[in-house]
Design an enzyme around this catalytic site. Structure first.
Site: not given
Length: 244
Positions: A238-241, A132
Site C-alpha cells: 500500500e502507498c498509504g492511501l 508516501n
C-alpha cells in the site's frame, strides 16, 4: 439497511465501528457493484468523492461510479513520478468519461524533495513511508477536507493483495465513509466489464505490468511473482492511501 450516523460512528473505538457496520456489510455483500453505489448515495452523507490512481483497471470504477453519479469529484494524487503512459491515460479517460478531475500534489515539487531528502524510495521501508506520506497521504487528506467529503468511493479489490483480502465493502477511514463497490470482483469480472463498456486497461498492461504506480517503484510482472511484489520492491503493497 438504515441510514448511518457518521459522527456517532466516529466517536466509537475502531473495533466497535467495525462491529457496528458488520450487519450493513453482510447485506452489502449480496448486492451488485452498481447497487452498492446506489445504496451509498441514498444512505450515506455527501459530499461524495471517488479516488483513482488511474492504474491498470482504473476505467472500471471510474465508469461505474460516474455513470450513477455524474460529475462526482475524482481525486488524483499526482506524485510527479507517474509513467508518461499514465498521464496520457488520465487525459484519455477524463475526456472519454467526462470526469470531474481534481488533482492534488505535495507542497514540495519532486525536485525540491530530492534536494532535501534524497531519493526517499531508495531508503528502505522508512524512506518509502515518508515519501508516501508527503506525496500521497497529505494530498489525499487535503483533498477530502477541501472537497468536504463524507463518503469516499475507491476501486480496491480483495484479489489484488493479501493486505486487501479481508477488506469490507463499507468502512470508516480518515473520518469518512469509504465504499469499495468492486471489492469482490475477480480479474475475469473486470475484463468482462471493460469489454462490455468499450473500455481499456492501462496502456502498460500490454507490456507486462499488473499494477502501475510511480516509475521508480513499479516493476513488470515476472513468472512466480505475486502482483503485490511488483510495487515498492516487494517491501510493502500500500502507498498509504488505503491504510489506517
Amino acid at each position: 439497511m438504515s441510514k448511518l450516523d457518521l459522527n456517532a460512528l466516529n466517536e466509537l473505538p475502531k473495533v466497535d465501528r467495525v462491529l457496528a457496520l458488520a450487519e450493513t456489510n453482510a447485506q452489502l455483500e449480496t448486492l451488485t457493484a452498481e447497487e452498492r453505489v446506489a445504496w451509498a448515495l441514498e444512505n450515506l452523507p455527501g459530499e461524495y468523492v471517488l479516488s483513482s490512481s488511474f492504474g491498470i483497471q482504473a476505467a472500471v470504477s471510474l465508469h461505474l461510479v460516474n455513470q450513477i453519479r455524474p460529475d462526482i469529484p475524482v481525486i488524483l494524487t499526482d506524485t510527479g513520478y507517474l509513467f508518461p503512459e499514465t498521464y496520457q491515460f488520465i487525459d484519455e479517460l477524463t475526456d472519454k468519461l467526462k470526469l470531474n478531475l481534481k488533482v492534488y500534489r505535495a507542497g514540495e515539487s519532486p525536485a525540491w524533495q530530492e534536494a532535501r531528502y534524497g531519493k526517499l524510495w531508495e531508503q528502505g521501508v522508512e524512506g518509502i513511508e515518508k515519501y508516501n506520506e508527503i506525496n500521497k497521504v497529505e494530498p489525499m487528506n487535503r483533498a477530502l477536507k477541501e472537497l468536504k467529503a463524507q463518503t469516499w468511493f475507491a476501486g480496491l479489490r480483495r484479489e489484488q493483495s493479501g493486505s486487501r483480502a479481508h477488506l469490507p465493502v463499507l468502512a470508516i477511514q480518515r473520518g469518512v465513509f469509504k465504499v469499495l463497490p468492486i471489492i469482490d470482483w475477480d480479474n475475469r469480472t473486470v475484463y468482462q466489464y471493460l469489454q462490455k463498456h468499450g473500455l481499456k486497461y492501462h496502456p502498460l498492461w500490454d507490456q507486462g505490468y499488473l499494477s502501475v504506480g510511480d516509475t521508480h517503484t513499479t516493476r513488470k510482472w515476472e513468472p512466480g511473482m505475486a502482483e503485490e511484489e511488483t510495487r515498492f520492491f516487494g517491501l510493502k503493497r500500500e502507498c498509504g492511501l488505503h491504510e489506517g
